[in-house]
Design a protein around this motif. Sequence first.
Motif, PDB file in Angstrom:
ATOM      1  N   THR A   1       7.036  16.018  -2.743  1.00  0.00           N
ATOM      2  CA  THR A   1       6.032  15.805  -1.700  1.00  0.00           C
ATOM      3  C   THR A   1       4.825  16.704  -1.903  1.00  0.00           C
ATOM      4  OG1 THR A   1       7.792  15.227  -0.145  1.00  0.00           O
ATOM      5  CG2 THR A   1       5.634  15.729   0.786  1.00  0.00           C
TER       6      THR A   1
ATOM      7  N   ASN B   1       5.659  11.912  -5.216  1.00  0.00           N
ATOM      8  CA  ASN B   1       6.084  10.616  -4.680  1.00  0.00           C
ATOM      9  C   ASN B   1       5.673  10.393  -3.236  1.00  0.00           C
ATOM     10  OD1 ASN B   1       8.739  12.069  -6.122  1.00  0.00           O
ATOM     11  ND2 ASN B   1       7.962  10.247  -7.145  1.00  0.00           N
TER      12      ASN B   1
ATOM     13  N   LEU C   1       2.972  11.936  -0.021  1.00  0.00           N
ATOM     14  CA  LEU C   1       1.778  12.736   0.248  1.00  0.00           C
ATOM     15  C   LEU C   1       1.648  12.948   1.745  1.00  0.00           C
ATOM     16  CD1 LEU C   1      -0.871  14.122  -0.540  1.00  0.00           C
ATOM     17  CD2 LEU C   1      -1.964  11.868  -0.599  1.00  0.00           C
TER      18      LEU C   1
ATOM     19  N   VAL D   1      -4.829   7.278   0.395  1.00  0.00           N
ATOM     20  CA  VAL D   1      -4.039   6.083   0.086  1.00  0.00           C
ATOM     21  C   VAL D   1      -4.461   5.482  -1.254  1.00  0.00           C
ATOM     22  CG1 VAL D   1      -5.461   4.308   1.213  1.00  0.00           C
ATOM     23  CG2 VAL D   1      -2.986   4.054   1.156  1.00  0.00           C
TER      24      VAL D   1
ATOM     25  N   CYS E   1      -2.595   7.431  -3.732  1.00  0.00           N
ATOM     26  CA  CYS E   1      -1.187   7.038  -3.730  1.00  0.00           C
ATOM     27  C   CYS E   1      -0.980   5.731  -4.495  1.00  0.00           C
ATOM     28  CB  CYS E   1      -0.674   6.901  -2.294  1.00  0.00           C
ATOM     29  SG  CYS E   1      -0.386   8.487  -1.461  1.00  0.00           S
ATOM     30  N   GLU E   2      -1.915   4.803  -4.372  1.00  0.00           N
ATOM     31  CA  GLU E   2      -1.815   3.566  -5.153  1.00  0.00           C
ATOM     32  C   GLU E   2      -1.871   3.858  -6.645  1.00  0.00           C
ATOM     33  OE1 GLU E   2      -3.318  -0.404  -3.304  1.00  0.00           O
ATOM     34  OE2 GLU E   2      -4.938   1.052  -3.142  1.00  0.00           O
TER      35      GLU E   2
ATOM     36  N   ARG F   1      -1.071   6.655  -8.145  1.00  0.00           N
ATOM     37  CA  ARG F   1       0.018   7.513  -8.606  1.00  0.00           C
ATOM     38  C   ARG F   1       1.400   7.010  -8.206  1.00  0.00           C
ATOM     39  NH1 ARG F   1      -1.522  12.602 -10.226  1.00  0.00           N
ATOM     40  NH2 ARG F   1       0.636  12.664 -10.899  1.00  0.00           N
TER      41      ARG F   1
ATOM     42  N   ALA G   1       2.812   6.441  -5.216  1.00  0.00           N
ATOM     43  CA  ALA G   1       3.361   7.328  -4.195  1.00  0.00           C
ATOM     44  C   ALA G   1       3.158   6.709  -2.817  1.00  0.00           C
ATOM     45  CB  ALA G   1       2.691   8.703  -4.266  1.00  0.00           C
TER      46      ALA G   1
ATOM     47  N   LEU H   1       2.004   7.470   1.242  1.00  0.00           N
ATOM     48  CA  LEU H   1       1.279   8.348   2.146  1.00  0.00           C
ATOM     49  C   LEU H   1       1.959   8.316   3.511  1.00  0.00           C
ATOM     50  CD1 LEU H   1      -1.207  10.091   2.902  1.00  0.00           C
ATOM     51  CD2 LEU H   1      -2.423   7.948   3.387  1.00  0.00           C
TER      52      LEU H   1
ATOM     53  N   ASN I   1       1.393   1.163   0.732  1.00  0.00           N
ATOM     54  CA  ASN I   1       1.699   2.499   0.231  1.00  0.00           C
ATOM     55  C   ASN I   1       1.491   3.574   1.305  1.00  0.00           C
ATOM     56  OD1 ASN I   1       1.612   1.003  -2.301  1.00  0.00           O
ATOM     57  ND2 ASN I   1       1.479   2.983  -3.307  1.00  0.00           N
TER      58      ASN I   1
END
Length: 497
Positions: free
Chosen positions: A30, A210, A212, A240, A243-244, A246, A248, A250, A281
């Motif tokens: 995280t 993974n 955030l 976000v 996160c897309e 990587r 992961a 949010l 995500n």
Amino acid sequence: MTTQFSYPGVYIEEIESPVRPIAGAETSVTAFVGLTLYGPRTPTAVESWADFEERFGGLWTGSELGYAVYQFFLNGGSKALVVRVGEDVKYAEADLGHGVKLRAKQPGKAGDGLKTTVTHDASDTQRYTLAFTDGTVSESYDVSVDPALRSRWPDRLLATSQLVELAADKADQRPDAVADKAFTPGTDAVLKTDAVLGGLKALAESDVFNLLVIPNQLPKPAADPDTRDSLWAPVVDAAVLLCEERRAMLLLDPPFAWDSPAGAATGAKAGLPVAGVAGRNAAVYFPRVLISDPLGGADRKVGPAGTVAGVIARTDTRRGVWKAPAGTDDGGMRGVRSLQFRLTDPQNGTLNKLGVNCLRTFPVYGNVVWGSRTCRGGDVLSDPWRYVPVRRVALYIEESLFQGTKWVVFEPNDEPLWSSIRLNVGAFMDRLFREGAFQGRTAKDAYLVRCDADNNPQAGIDLGIVTIDVGFQPRKPAEFVHIRIQQKRDDAPAQGS
């Protein structure tokens, strides 16, 4: 290379195996972005709360980030990636002369209002009385700087103080006599959106994460909470997007304007913090939680995202990434004394249909996570990525294959390569199937791996492209338990029998 045979005898040749096991990627690392007391401003891995205290200073009242990290590790988190952003905090200080400098124990404005009095001992030039008060708590110490009385030096005595600490390396001289000398006021660190956006850029260059978490924290303006949400919106949009990129998730605290269940419903109907396809995500949780503040005093209200991240990490360890991190067994929230609002079933039903994950309090079970939908989880959307575990399984497979198939690059693009890919990717997917990650009675029903001439035509080969198609049947959580009850009796005998 072909072995050259020359003399009669036995030749040994080692042949490379086509088996290249794909290891599963980490699932609950995280990333946290926000204010800390001190520490590096580059993404830094911490693996325990003690590690965070040592590197970043632990808890302080001016930072929401510290409490989010504290709750993360308390609820089962094992690895965090911390990005320190924002201005530096300044302590309230007092210079008493002769090298004796003091500062408030608490950082920022929390130390304002401190006063100190130094009274000299007329019979001993090495003794003096050091007294402090903040208007509520008072302390007094009989100090000596005699080398023979090391236990009474200020550094030893002030180690037990609740109010002050030494700001200088040594204090081996007697300070000037003063009466009610006020400390120079401290300043709190201020978090601005530009600083958070800079932290996200730094995070983009970091190792794998993974989840955030960026705790909502902005100075309170004179305007209403909607203004604060507007100021915070660029942070959510950038987060976000990261996160897309990587792979992961949010985890979002409720917006500032969601100050009641009705306000949350109104806000969610107008739109969740993340809209559009990017919402797959992201997940938002409501309401805020009250925790017992380790710094003392009354319970502190904090955002739930850090706590939920810990619950997710614990569930991943106990059950797997495919299990929804919610419910009475896996959704329990440690360290949470109560919730900001105790939601009713109808309130929960309204928010759930809108894609908001509710936190609930139940007798016996206590405070639990009671929702597992992404920001694409509104009923009207009917999105295939509506559930958090379904999306996280897909991201887990993507990241694992991204890391585990790099050996394919520059290999000859033909059937021997395709066969090796099917072998290794298939073994990875089969392992997940046997662990219970997919729906389906047989492996054929649960997943597919295709890499052959059908999806690799000559045109693609000429462009240097090898295509691997991977599909899976996700296991979706049972949100609603429908129990049907009816009366049952033996059938009446036929007439005339």
